[in-house]
Design an enzyme around this catalytic site. Structure first.
Site, PDB file in Angstrom:
ATOM      1  N   ASP A   1       0.820  -1.211   0.000  1.00 60.96           N
ATOM      2  CA  ASP A   1       0.000   0.000   0.000  1.00 60.96           C
ATOM      3  C   ASP A   1       0.856   1.264   0.000  1.00 60.96           C
ATOM      4  O   ASP A   1       0.595   2.195  -0.761  1.00 60.96           O
ATOM      5  CB  ASP A   1      -0.918  -0.029   1.222  1.00 60.96           C
ATOM      6  CG  ASP A   1      -1.776   1.223   1.331  1.00 60.96           C
ATOM      7  OD1 ASP A   1      -2.881   1.231   0.771  1.00 60.96           O
ATOM      8  OD2 ASP A   1      -1.333   2.203   1.970  1.00 60.96           O
TER       9      ASP A   1
ATOM     10  N   GLY B   1      -4.395   2.911  -0.610  1.00 54.49           N
ATOM     11  CA  GLY B   1      -4.194   2.188  -1.863  1.00 54.49           C
ATOM     12  C   GLY B   1      -4.979   0.892  -1.913  1.00 54.49           C
ATOM     13  O   GLY B   1      -5.639   0.580  -2.909  1.00 54.49           O
ATOM     14  N   ASP B   2      -4.928   0.125  -0.842  1.00 48.76           N
ATOM     15  CA  ASP B   2      -5.620  -1.162  -0.807  1.00 48.76           C
ATOM     16  C   ASP B   2      -7.133  -0.996  -0.836  1.00 48.76           C
ATOM     17  O   ASP B   2      -7.835  -1.747  -1.525  1.00 48.76           O
ATOM     18  CB  ASP B   2      -5.241  -1.922   0.466  1.00 48.76           C
ATOM     19  CG  ASP B   2      -3.825  -2.464   0.428  1.00 48.76           C
ATOM     20  OD1 ASP B   2      -3.200  -2.425  -0.652  1.00 48.76           O
ATOM     21  OD2 ASP B   2      -3.333  -2.922   1.478  1.00 48.76           O
ATOM     22  N   LEU B   3      -7.650  -0.026  -0.067  1.00 42.50           N
ATOM     23  CA  LEU B   3      -9.095   0.084   0.111  1.00 42.50           C
ATOM     24  C   LEU B   3      -9.772   0.931  -0.961  1.00 42.50           C
ATOM     25  O   LEU B   3     -10.800   0.533  -1.512  1.00 42.50           O
ATOM     26  CB  LEU B   3      -9.404   0.629   1.507  1.00 42.50           C
ATOM     27  CG  LEU B   3      -8.910  -0.252   2.659  1.00 42.50           C
ATOM     28  CD1 LEU B   3      -9.147   0.420   3.996  1.00 42.50           C
ATOM     29  CD2 LEU B   3      -9.583  -1.619   2.625  1.00 42.50           C
TER      30      LEU B   3
END
Length: 234
Positions: free
Chosen positions: A144, A172-174
């Site tokens: 992330d 970034g991930d979510l």
């Protein structure tokens, strides 16, 4: 009063993902009523099972349980022909497949988009990676923090002249991974319902985060516009 079915009731999703972006994406689909089958390998499985404190020895972590609730589970050895056969059998009846491996891995295993589309042309096949399926960075590993730094997020937070501040949750991930994947999947499903033809959804977490950087991008555009005006006056 009649019970209203969940919005995604009757939708079947095969989830090959691990850790956070993919599992959260399929969690949203499951919470909306989809049948999500989480497929793990026959070894350690999803690394998230052992990634956080709070669970008793031998139990899955709270983290794993939170992001994988409302899902069914299945173990398959996709490096064996028998495992691939079972997967493709499931894929024939699936509406959505989500994977988060590095580019090319699912094709080597024999379960990539081309292989699945051959048995199910209406499938929506979503791949979530850091930098997309092609390009100079596609094979790079990352996390992330790498994605949000590359997208310019870290340059926007913190004190002027000081170091960046690390976000306390995974932007970034979510945002780049999970929510962008959900939007792409639902859009592709609408098209598939209308045409009978599925689609490949290529999610680059870095690109998706960068695309949401409206304020700094607009500020930069304004700087360039003002700069041109000043030069024209001289």
């Amino acid at each position: 009063m009649a019970t209203v079915p969940a919005p995604l009731a009757g939708l079947r999703v095969l989830d090959l993902t691990r850790l956070l972006p993919g599992p959260v994406a399929t969690l949203h689909l499951a919470d909306l009523g989809a049948e999500v089958i989480k497929i793990e390998d026959t070894g350690a499985g999803d690394y998230a099972r052992t990634m956080s404190e709070g669970a008793a020895p031998g139990e899955d972590s709270y983290f794993f349980r939170v992001v994988n609730r409302n899902k069914y589970g299945l173990r398959l050895d996709l490096k064996q022909a028998a495992g691939v056969e079972v997967f493709l059998r499931l894929a024939r009846e699936a509406d959505v497949i989500v994977e988060g491996f590095r580019p090319g891995v699912v094709d080597k295993l024999g379960i990539g988009y081309a292989a699945v589309r051959a048995v199910n042309p209406r499938v929506v096949y979503c791949a979530i990676t850091g930098y997309g399926q092609d390009g100079p960075w596609c094979d790079l590993a990352g996390h992330d923090i790498n994605y949000v730094a590359t997208a310019g997020v870290l340059d926007q937070i913190g004190s002027a002249g000081g170091p960046p501040v690390l976000p306390n949750f995974q932007i970034g991930d979510l945002l780049g991974g999970a929510m962008t994947a959900v939007a792409g999947i639902l859009t592709a499903l609408l098209a598939a319902r209308a045409s009978g033809e599925g689609r490949y959804v290529d999610v680059s977490m870095t690109d998706a985060v960068f695309a949401h950087a409206y304020t700094p991008l607009l500020a930069r555009s304004e700087e360039r516009r003002v700069g041109k005006e000043c030069r024209s006056r001289w």
